[in-house]
Design a protein around this motif. Structure first.
Motif, PDB file in Angstrom:
ATOM      1  N   GLU A 186      48.507  22.259  19.710  1.00 39.25           N
ATOM      2  CA  GLU A 186      48.797  23.007  20.922  1.00 39.25           C
ATOM      3  C   GLU A 186      47.610  22.795  21.855  1.00 39.25           C
ATOM      4  OE1 GLU A 186      49.863  27.574  21.932  1.00 39.25           O
ATOM      5  OE2 GLU A 186      50.318  26.927  19.911  1.00 39.25           O
ATOM      6  N   ARG A 224      46.433  26.983  15.515  1.00 33.45           N
ATOM      7  CA  ARG A 224      47.312  26.515  16.608  1.00 33.45           C
ATOM      8  C   ARG A 224      46.747  25.239  17.228  1.00 33.45           C
ATOM      9  NH1 ARG A 224      48.247  31.674  20.359  1.00 33.45           N
ATOM     10  NH2 ARG A 224      49.083  30.098  21.765  1.00 33.45           N
ATOM     11  N   ILE A 237      46.683  27.705  24.811  1.00 35.84           N
ATOM     12  CA  ILE A 237      46.230  28.734  23.865  1.00 35.84           C
ATOM     13  C   ILE A 237      45.396  29.771  24.613  1.00 35.84           C
ATOM     14  CG2 ILE A 237      44.876  29.224  21.789  1.00 35.84           C
ATOM     15  CD1 ILE A 237      45.477  26.379  20.824  1.00 35.84           C
ATOM     16  N   HIS A 275      43.592  32.122  13.457  1.00 38.62           N
ATOM     17  CA  HIS A 275      44.941  31.920  13.967  1.00 38.62           C
ATOM     18  C   HIS A 275      44.926  30.920  15.145  1.00 38.62           C
ATOM     19  CE1 HIS A 275      49.020  32.835  15.096  1.00 38.62           C
ATOM     20  NE2 HIS A 275      48.623  33.181  16.307  1.00 38.62           N
ATOM     21  N   HIS A 279      54.266  19.927  23.881  1.00 34.07           N
ATOM     22  CA  HIS A 279      53.879  21.220  24.468  1.00 34.07           C
ATOM     23  C   HIS A 279      53.927  21.286  25.977  1.00 34.07           C
ATOM     24  CE1 HIS A 279      52.679  22.891  20.598  1.00 34.07           C
ATOM     25  NE2 HIS A 279      52.206  21.689  20.320  1.00 34.07           N
TER      26      HIS A 279
END
Ligand code: GLN
Length: 296
Positions: free
Chosen positions: A77, A72, A82, A68, A222
């Protein structure tokens, strides 16, 4: 991302290799570093610890959680958001998408601010510092941490940034040295009374508005546009500073501002009027102009 039949045991080393290959295939720079930091985060260990556990099999939940995070990162990102944290001036900082991620270049501003303060005000019992647009609080918190007699006012226009900056002050045990208040510098409303500062620091937004779409997706998509956008020519904050800072600075004080690599000339022009008698530029490790220092 993988062919399960190849990995009966899902050893850490195999999962990591595969993650590196995946991030490389998605053109993520420093793929190995990113893959290691994310895996260390999932396992709650340091990066060095990974090297001691190469043979260890990973649990299904760990692999799923890792996948996961890798997705990202592949979606651009930033690694720091993160992970939710980064390091600045060798200190830990929490980061979210509500603030600019602290940059290594900004350490030049902080290091020089510390030096100037020690030289000019070393024996003063309290040194009054203003940090404009504190964001994550990285500048204010590290100045407080390295200058025990610093009393800092940190302002930002965004409550979400101020909340995070407050947390970072607590994290670094300097909350008693910093006051955080909401203020929009362009309107310059909200400054309490007639306070004067020994040191004023800021890393203002200085990207030209038309250049915003050309930034890497990690930044463009971001990081908060308000932390980046310096107006049509990137210089709007320096212009406001020229109109308000002369009144806020003590006679023997200094102003340190971060600038864009190609802005030194324009920024020097803005500050070519009184009351500044000394203007100095500092370069970053790449030799690019990065900080301007003003004194009355
Ligand atoms: N002061 C913060 C930093 O230097 C935020 C700066 C900004 O948002 N432009 O990282």
């Amino acid at each position: 991302m993988s062919d399960p039949s190849r990995h009966q045991h899902w050893r850490l080393i195999d999962v990591l290799q595969e993650a590196v290959a995946y991030l490389e295939s998605r053109h993520i720079e420093h793929a190995r570093l990113n893959a290691e930091r994310l895996l260390a985060h999932i396992l709650g260990v340091s990066r060095m610890d990974l090297y001691l556990q190469f043979e260890k099999p990973l649990k299904t939940e760990e692999r799923e959680a890792y996948k996961h995070l890798l997705r990202r990162r592949a979606g651009r990102e930033p690694l720091q958001t993160i992970l939710g944290e980064t390091e600045f001036m060798s200190l830990p900082f929490n980061v979210t998408e509500n603030v600019l991620i602290p940059r290594p270049e900004t350490e030049i501003l902080v290091e020089n601010a510390i030096e100037i303060t020690k030289t000019r005000f070393g024996n003063k019992s309290s040194i009054h510092i203003l940090d404009i647009g504190t964001g994550s609080g990285c500048i204010a918190v590290s100045l407080a941490r390295y200058l025990k007699n610093a009393r800092i006012l940190a302002v930002d226009q965004h409550p979400a940034a101020l909340n995070l900056a407050r947390k970072n002050a607590e994290l670094n045990a300097v909350n008693d040295q910093i006051e955080f208040i909401r203020m929009n510098i362009i309107e310059s409303s909200g400054m309490p009374g007639k306070i004067r500062f020994d040191l004023i620091v800021s890393n203002p937004p200085y990207i030209r508005t038309p250049d915003l779409p050309t930034l890497p997706p990690e930044i463009r998509d971001h990081e908060p546009v308000d932390a980046l956008d310096g107006g049509p020519d990137g210089l709007r904050y320096y212009r406001s500073f020229q109109s308000i800072l002369p009144d806020w600075l003590n006679e023997s004080g200094a102003v340190l501002l971060e600038i864009g690599a190609d802005q030194a000339k324009d920024v020097q022009n803005i500050f070519s009027q009184s009351p500044w008698t000394s203007i100095r530029l500092l370069q970053d490790l790449a030799g690019l102009d990065r900080v301007i220092i003003l004194s009355k």
